[in-house]
Design a protein around this motif. Structure first.
Motif, short mmCIF file in Angstrom:
data_model
loop_
_atom_site.label_atom_id
_atom_site.label_comp_id
_atom_site.label_asym_id
_atom_site.label_seq_id
_atom_site.Cartn_x
_atom_site.Cartn_y
_atom_site.Cartn_z
N VAL A 59 0.84 -1.20 0.00
CA VAL A 59 0.00 0.00 0.00
C VAL A 59 0.88 1.25 0.00
O VAL A 59 0.62 2.21 -0.73
N ASP A 60 1.94 1.23 0.79
CA ASP A 60 2.87 2.37 0.84
C ASP A 60 3.52 2.62 -0.52
O ASP A 60 3.67 3.77 -0.94
N ILE A 61 3.92 1.56 -1.19
CA ILE A 61 4.55 1.70 -2.52
C ILE A 61 3.55 2.32 -3.51
O ILE A 61 3.90 3.22 -4.27
N ILE A 62 2.31 1.86 -3.47
CA ILE A 62 1.28 2.40 -4.36
C ILE A 62 1.04 3.88 -4.07
O ILE A 62 0.98 4.70 -4.98
N ALA A 63 0.94 4.23 -2.79
CA ALA A 63 0.70 5.64 -2.41
C ALA A 63 1.86 6.53 -2.84
O ALA A 63 1.65 7.63 -3.37
N ALA A 64 3.09 6.07 -2.60
CA ALA A 64 4.26 6.86 -2.99
C ALA A 64 4.34 6.99 -4.51
O ALA A 64 4.63 8.07 -5.03
N THR A 65 4.05 5.92 -5.22
CA THR A 65 4.06 5.96 -6.69
C THR A 65 3.05 6.97 -7.20
O THR A 65 3.34 7.76 -8.10
N HIS A 66 1.87 6.97 -6.59
CA HIS A 66 0.82 7.90 -7.02
C HIS A 66 1.26 9.35 -6.84
O HIS A 66 1.04 10.19 -7.71
N ARG A 67 1.89 9.63 -5.73
CA ARG A 67 2.38 11.00 -5.50
C ARG A 67 3.48 11.36 -6.49
O ARG A 67 3.56 12.49 -6.97
N LEU A 68 4.33 10.41 -6.81
CA LEU A 68 5.45 10.68 -7.71
C LEU A 68 5.01 10.92 -9.15
O LEU A 68 5.69 11.65 -9.88
N VAL A 69 3.90 10.33 -9.58
CA VAL A 69 3.44 10.56 -10.96
C VAL A 69 2.62 11.84 -11.08
O VAL A 69 2.25 12.23 -12.19
N GLU A 70 2.35 12.47 -9.95
CA GLU A 70 1.71 13.79 -9.90
C GLU A 70 0.43 13.87 -10.73
O GLU A 70 0.32 14.64 -11.68
N THR A 71 -0.55 13.08 -10.32
CA THR A 71 -1.87 13.14 -10.95
C THR A 71 -2.94 12.98 -9.87
O THR A 71 -2.69 12.36 -8.84
N ARG A 72 -4.09 13.53 -10.14
CA ARG A 72 -5.23 13.36 -9.24
C ARG A 72 -6.09 12.17 -9.64
O ARG A 72 -6.96 11.75 -8.91
N GLU A 73 -5.82 11.65 -10.82
CA GLU A 73 -6.56 10.49 -11.31
C GLU A 73 -6.32 9.30 -10.39
O GLU A 73 -5.17 9.01 -10.04
N PRO A 74 -7.36 8.60 -9.99
CA PRO A 74 -7.13 7.41 -9.16
C PRO A 74 -6.52 6.28 -9.97
O PRO A 74 -6.75 6.17 -11.18
N PHE A 75 -5.73 5.45 -9.31
CA PHE A 75 -5.25 4.24 -9.95
C PHE A 75 -6.45 3.34 -10.23
O PHE A 75 -7.39 3.28 -9.43
N LEU A 76 -6.39 2.62 -11.32
CA LEU A 76 -7.35 1.55 -11.59
C LEU A 76 -6.71 0.27 -11.08
O LEU A 76 -5.60 -0.08 -11.50
N LEU A 77 -7.37 -0.41 -10.15
CA LEU A 77 -6.87 -1.67 -9.62
C LEU A 77 -7.38 -2.79 -10.52
O LEU A 77 -8.58 -2.98 -10.66
N LEU A 78 -6.46 -3.50 -11.13
CA LEU A 78 -6.83 -4.63 -11.99
C LEU A 78 -6.79 -5.94 -11.21
O LEU A 78 -7.59 -6.84 -11.45
N SER A 79 -5.84 -6.06 -10.29
CA SER A 79 -5.73 -7.27 -9.49
C SER A 79 -5.02 -6.94 -8.19
O SER A 79 -3.96 -6.33 -8.19
N GLY A 80 -5.63 -7.34 -7.09
CA GLY A 80 -5.02 -7.20 -5.77
C GLY A 80 -4.76 -8.59 -5.22
O GLY A 80 -3.98 -9.35 -5.79
N TYR A 81 -5.47 -8.94 -4.15
CA TYR A 81 -5.35 -10.28 -3.60
C TYR A 81 -5.96 -11.29 -4.57
O TYR A 81 -7.00 -11.03 -5.18
N ARG A 82 -5.29 -12.44 -4.72
CA ARG A 82 -5.84 -13.57 -5.48
C ARG A 82 -5.86 -14.79 -4.58
O ARG A 82 -4.83 -15.15 -4.00
N SER A 83 -7.01 -15.43 -4.49
CA SER A 83 -7.10 -16.69 -3.75
C SER A 83 -6.34 -17.76 -4.52
O SER A 83 -6.11 -17.62 -5.73
N PRO A 84 -5.94 -18.84 -3.85
CA PRO A 84 -5.27 -19.94 -4.56
C PRO A 84 -6.11 -20.46 -5.74
O PRO A 84 -5.56 -20.76 -6.80
N ALA A 85 -7.42 -20.55 -5.55
CA ALA A 85 -8.29 -21.06 -6.63
C ALA A 85 -8.27 -20.11 -7.83
O ALA A 85 -8.19 -20.56 -8.98
N THR A 86 -8.35 -18.82 -7.58
CA THR A 86 -8.32 -17.84 -8.67
C THR A 86 -6.97 -17.86 -9.37
O THR A 86 -6.89 -17.84 -10.60
N ASN A 87 -5.89 -17.91 -8.60
CA ASN A 87 -4.56 -17.93 -9.20
C ASN A 87 -4.39 -19.17 -10.08
O ASN A 87 -3.86 -19.09 -11.19
N ALA A 88 -4.86 -20.33 -9.60
CA ALA A 88 -4.77 -21.56 -10.39
C ALA A 88 -5.58 -21.45 -11.68
O ALA A 88 -5.12 -21.87 -12.75
#
Length: 191
Positions: free
Chosen positions: A96-125
């Motif tokens: 979460v810290d890396i994402i927040a710092a990255t967002h500040r460094l790219v200097e935009t107000r646009e929210p990140f689009l999350l494509l994938s966060g946590y994946r269960s073992p079944a989903t990953n398989a």
């Protein structure tokens, strides 16, 4: 937007955000209270994201003056859940810290689009069985990775900002239009 202030207080979340935004701007040039690998984190850490798969949006302050906010972290865990199976996992604060710092460094107000966060073992398989380079022991399984996108910035711009944190893995998936970030070993790949 979720309220993160107890019902007994007269402060509004919007008022709180305004007060902390001023603090963050004043603190940003020195980064005196941020860990070295989180240049851009400031005294207030905020995460702003949208999930096209669930239609949910999140804009929350999750860290103030050295303290993580439990309710905000719970909101992040829910937001990053495996939407296919509706399963939650605690998301590693470092990611979460890396994402927040990255967002500040790219200097935009646009929210990140999350494509994938946590994946269960079944989903990953299931995703591995479809091909596409999904790792058997993906850090998504541990709640330590996210695949993110900004329409106003290129994959390379986001990846460079994330890599400048020197805090984990950064993968460029230019063909698919997203950047992978994780809090594992420092490394980079893709193009």
């Amino acid at each position: 937007m979720t309220q993160h202030i107890s019902a007994g207080t007269s402060l509004t979340r919007r008022g709180l955000l305004g007060a902390f935004a001023a603090t963050a701007v004043a603190a940003a040039p020195t980064y005196s209270n941020a860990a070295g690998f989180l240049r851009g984190g400031g005294d207030v850490r905020r995460i702003k994201m949208h999930n096209a798969r669930t239609g949910e949006s999140m804009d929350t302050i999750y860290w103030i003056e050295g303290q993580y906010i439990g309710d905000a972290l719970n909101e992040i865990n829910f937001f990053f859940r495996d939407w296919r199976r509706n399963e939650l996992k605690q998301i590693d604060n470092r990611t979460v810290d890396i994402i927040a710092a990255t967002h500040r460094l790219v200097e935009t107000r646009e929210p990140f689009l999350l494509l994938s966060g946590y994946r269960s073992p079944a989903t990953n398989a299931m995703l591995r069985s479809r091909g596409g380079g999904v790792a058997r022991n993906s850090l998504h399984l541990q709640g330590q990775a996210a695949d993110i996108r900004l329409s106003s910035r290129s994959v390379s711009q986001v990846a460079r900002a994330a890599a400048s944190c020197s805090a984990g893995g950064v993968g460029r998936y230019s063909g698919s239009g997203f950047t992978h970030v994780d809090c594992g070993n420092v490394r980079s790949w893709g193009g």
